[in-house]
Design an enzyme around this catalytic site. Sequence first.
Site, mmCIF file in Angstrom:
data_model
loop_
_atom_site.group_PDB
_atom_site.id
_atom_site.type_symbol
_atom_site.label_atom_id
_atom_site.label_comp_id
_atom_site.label_asym_id
_atom_site.label_seq_id
_atom_site.Cartn_x
_atom_site.Cartn_y
_atom_site.Cartn_z
ATOM 1 C CG ASP A 35 -1.669 1.332 1.408
ATOM 2 O OD1 ASP A 35 -2.184 1.859 0.345
ATOM 3 O OD2 ASP A 35 -2.047 1.617 2.589
ATOM 4 C CD GLU A 94 -4.838 0.695 -1.652
ATOM 5 O OE1 GLU A 94 -4.855 1.765 -1.425
ATOM 6 O OE2 GLU A 94 -5.216 -0.332 -1.179
ATOM 7 C CG ASP A 166 -0.766 3.410 5.726
ATOM 8 O OD1 ASP A 166 -1.688 3.539 4.982
ATOM 9 O OD2 ASP A 166 -0.535 4.005 6.891
#
Length: 189
Positions: A35, A94, A166
């Site tokens: 992420d 992501e 996260d």
Amino acid sequence: MPPRKTAPPVQFAPPEVVPSAPSGAGNGVTVIGIDPGSQCTGWGVVREASGVLTLVDCGAIRPKGDVFAARLGHLFRELHALVGRYAPDEAAIENVHAARNVATALKLGQARGVAVAACAAHGVLVADYQPSEIKKALVGTGGADKEQVSFMVARVLGAKGGWGLDTGDALAAAVCHLNARRLARLARA
């Protein structure tokens, strides 16, 4: 005019690009989920063997300093080392979501590019997922909040959780990718 801040020189020799083992080779597959962010990048390594998902390791990278280029360099070195240490077969990263402003979106895009480059330097294939796609795969709705995603990741992995949001998002990307791989295999059968 104040003096311009410059980044310290980076001591890094690019590695030779060596492709990873073909996905699904041997017993199971290992995926690193990332992420990306310039302030905090979550990461998580998940292994699937015989349909069982196992948490290998996870954490977050928090580059420090005022010089953006130096933070990106720190992020690259850390991710490059992680990919080298865990030797994942594939990566799930992501995509950049709609940011509050253009400058934020550009910084997120650059951090994401660093993550892709760190994986590519090891020959690891990267799969891209929209945040809403990851949330829908784990929680059932693309509008789920980060706490819900982390909770479901812990349940799926049989882990206690307690990681940062996260890191939870990074683990969710890895789980989403492993589920997508499994569905694709079933569709081909």
